[in-house]
Design an enzyme around this catalytic site. Structure first.
Site, PDB file in Angstrom:
ATOM      1  N   ARG A 156       0.840  -1.106   0.148  1.00 33.33           N
ATOM      2  CA  ARG A 156       0.154   0.074   0.059  1.00 33.33           C
ATOM      3  C   ARG A 156       1.092   1.253  -0.153  1.00 33.33           C
ATOM      4  O   ARG A 156       1.467   1.428   1.100  1.00 33.33           O
ATOM      5  CB  ARG A 156      -1.080  -0.055   1.197  1.00 33.33           C
ATOM      6  CG  ARG A 156      -1.676   1.318   1.423  1.00 33.33           C
ATOM      7  CD  ARG A 156      -3.032   1.111   2.096  1.00 33.33           C
ATOM      8  NE  ARG A 156      -2.743   1.301   3.620  1.00 33.33           N
ATOM      9  CZ  ARG A 156      -3.637   1.385   4.338  1.00 33.33           C
ATOM     10  NH1 ARG A 156      -4.992   1.543   4.406  1.00 33.33           N
ATOM     11  NH2 ARG A 156      -3.143   1.223   5.737  1.00 33.33           N
ATOM     12  N   ASP A 196      -3.966   3.155  13.755  1.00 36.14           N
ATOM     13  CA  ASP A 196      -3.374   3.507  13.026  1.00 36.14           C
ATOM     14  C   ASP A 196      -3.732   5.195  12.718  1.00 36.14           C
ATOM     15  O   ASP A 196      -4.281   5.557  13.602  1.00 36.14           O
ATOM     16  CB  ASP A 196      -3.081   2.875  11.567  1.00 36.14           C
ATOM     17  CG  ASP A 196      -4.323   2.920  10.708  1.00 36.14           C
ATOM     18  OD1 ASP A 196      -5.424   3.593  11.214  1.00 36.14           O
ATOM     19  OD2 ASP A 196      -4.579   2.157   9.869  1.00 36.14           O
TER      20      ASP A 196
END
Length: 554
Positions: free
Chosen positions: A177, A457
């Site tokens: 990603r 996150d």
């Protein structure tokens, strides 16, 4: 071969030519080669103007939403794509047929090895929300992937030896990603502006590893974050086509799964798959970022105020609608519909609390399986067996054949009223506590942070910030005290939390809570609203030198 000039390209860091992770001899110099730079500079020069235009379009939409002149809906101009039942995504790619358990994490060397050794099918290596984009984190992430793909990632620390459990060809499929379209990499300038971070991350990984991954029989594969429009997916598709042509591999070799983690993208799922067609490997429910985006885009509308974060769950009306539409859309088009993150981590010193947390994970995965997802995410290797136990009940590598019958309308996707939802003082405290802890760690270079037995996150801190902005802006009344949420109240509680967290910090006066609070304060007072915390904080972790590196010596 295309001739690419590196004139007016400035690399504002020293290129380390010494190996850092012995016995591997790979250095940063092996990643930042002249030919690799030419490749990413070509991509940047070709596509950066379009990238900037698409980012401006996001703000055009926001202004229309704020004025009340526009409400999010399915696009009339793409109705023909949605209504055409004949088109499909591509045949499933090797290594991406069974994705029942995916693990995620930043590209730190030890975490990369632990993830590849986990009992999972695929591993999303994350340069985005679970990584703080310091230069070392980003460039050594590339070194680590380069070594993993070549079976030379093993290394020792004074405490532990880290080794892959066999050949990487037989380990989980790697999916990378890159950072989102909104981010830039300020250590490398092209034509007097920082290079797109998306192109930097994608380009270096693809250039060095695509052909090696093809030899392994699985890759190169990507996860694409934070998109808000199908034309942003088309931009990625254009990048993929040029990249594959440049190194001489067939178009369609790349596969990309798109995270549907913004509210506008939920109205364009079919168009996003369509734009990536030959490169599509499905969609994923990015739950926390989706909540963040929902608040962000609807923040100025008093009809869409969300309650305390723990009351916004996957069964909340707007979340349930988004999940059901995603699964139906993906399976009708023959691609994977991936479930969301289980952020829990083992609670080693409290067996009862640990059992409760693991039961919550199991129930969440059962809900995803029953809805029709083809697999799901975990943040920790210890959760992989739970996910495996649930998804083995599919009886097949995926359940793309299952097309759930449901009709999800635009109104369903915007149904943010949560029955019995409450906003309380504890909700403010929780948002400030989690937001400050995450931002402080991020400023120290860590983007994957254990907080309250969850692996958090950037999406977590974003939800904290947006909720507080929204509550202050609309002056909501607290259920527990009857008090109105004001800038003064959030600032008072912020100061209390900073003092408490600073005192408790094992870093003593070296902690960064005061710095985090400096950036947090105007946002949670409702005085300003930044598109992303990560871009707001980014300059604090940039470490450039005044004199650019001589590129002729690379």
């Amino acid at each position: 071969m295309v001739k690419v000039s590196l004139d007016n390209v400035k690399l504002l860091v020293d290129v380390d030519k010494e190996p850092f992770f012995k016995p591997s001899s790979t250095t940063v110099g092996d990643i930042l080669t002249k030919d690799a730079l030419e490749f990413i500079v070509l991509l940047h020069r070709t596509f950066n103007n379009k990238r900037k235009q698409l980012l401006e379009n996001r703000q055009v939409v926001q202004k229309k939403l704020d004025s009340g002149s526009y409400h999010l809906d399915f696009l009339p101009e793409t109705a023909n794509i949605r209504n055409d039942p004949t088109w499909q995504g591509p045949i499933l790619a090797p290594g991406l047929i069974n994705r029942s358990t995916e693990i995620t994490g930043p590209p730190l060397r030890n975490m990369l090895i632990n993830a590849l050794n986990a009992p999972v099918n695929t591993y999303m290596t994350d340069f985005e929300d679970s990584a703080s984009p310091t230069w070392n984190n980003m460039v050594y992430g590339q070194v680590n992937l380069y070594d993993a793909i070549r079976n030379q990632i093993d290394f020792d620390t004074p405490r532990k030896s880290y080794k892959l459990n066999g050949n990487v060809a037989n380990l989980p499929t790697i999916i990378v990603r890159p950072r989102g379209w909104h981010m830039v990499e300020k250590h490398l300038y092209v034509d007097d502006e920082p290079i797109s971070a998306s192109i930097f991350d994608f380009g270096l990984y693809f250039y060095h590893n695509a052909k090696e991954l093809i030899k392994l029989g699985k890759g190169p594969y990507f996860y694409l974050p934070k998109m808000e429009h199908h034309l942003e997916a088309k931009l990625w598709n254009d990048v993929f086509c040029v990249a594959q042509d440049y190194i001489g591999i067939p178009r369609g070799t790349i596969r990309a799964t798109v995270l549907i983690e913004t509210l506008p993208a939920a109205f364009q799922m079919e168009e996003i798959i369509y734009q990536l067609r030959q490169h599509s490997s499905g969609l994923n429910c990015g739950r926390w970022d989706y909540i963040f985006s929902t608040i962000k885009r609807l923040r100025n509308d008093p009809n869409h105020i969300l309650p305390n974060r723990d009351q916004v769950t996957m069964t909340s009306p707007f979340m349930d609608a988004y999940v059901k539409r995603l699964i139906n859309t993906c399976h009708r088009r023959g691609v994977h519909a991936m479930g969301g993150m289980a952020a829990q981590i083992p609670i080693k010193d409290d067996p009862a609390a640990n059992e409760k947390a693991m039961t919550k994970v199991r129930n969440d995965k059962i809900r995803e399986l029953t809805n029709g997802h083809d697999g799901s995410w975990v943040a920790h290797p210890a959760l992989a067996p739970i996910c495996n136990e649930v998804f083995i009940n599919m009886g097949t590598p995926n359940q793309i054949y299952f097309i759930p019958e449901n009709v999800v309308t635009a109104a369903n996707l915007l149904e943010t009223k949560i029955p019995n939802g409450e906003i309380t003082t504890e909700g403010i405290v929780q948002n400030l506590d989690i937001g400050l802890q995450y931002m402080e760690a991020w400023l120290r270079g860590s983007g994957c942070v254990p907080i309250n037995n969850l692996m958090e996150d950037a999406a977590t801190a974003e939800v904290s910030r947006c909720q507080l902005y929204q509550w202050v802006k609309h002056g909501v009344t607290l259920k527990d005290t009857g008090e109105k949420v004001t800038p003064e109240l959030t600032e008072k509680i912020l100061k209390e939390q900073v003092e408490r967290l600073s005192k408790a910090s094992p870093l003593g006066d070296k902690n960064k809570f005061a710095l985090a609070a400096k950036y947090f304060l105007p946002e949670i007072r409702g005085e300003k609203f930044s598109e992303f915390l990560t871009t707001l904080l980014y300059d604090e972790i940039v470490s450039t030198k005044a004199t650019p590196t001589d590129l002729s010596k690379l």
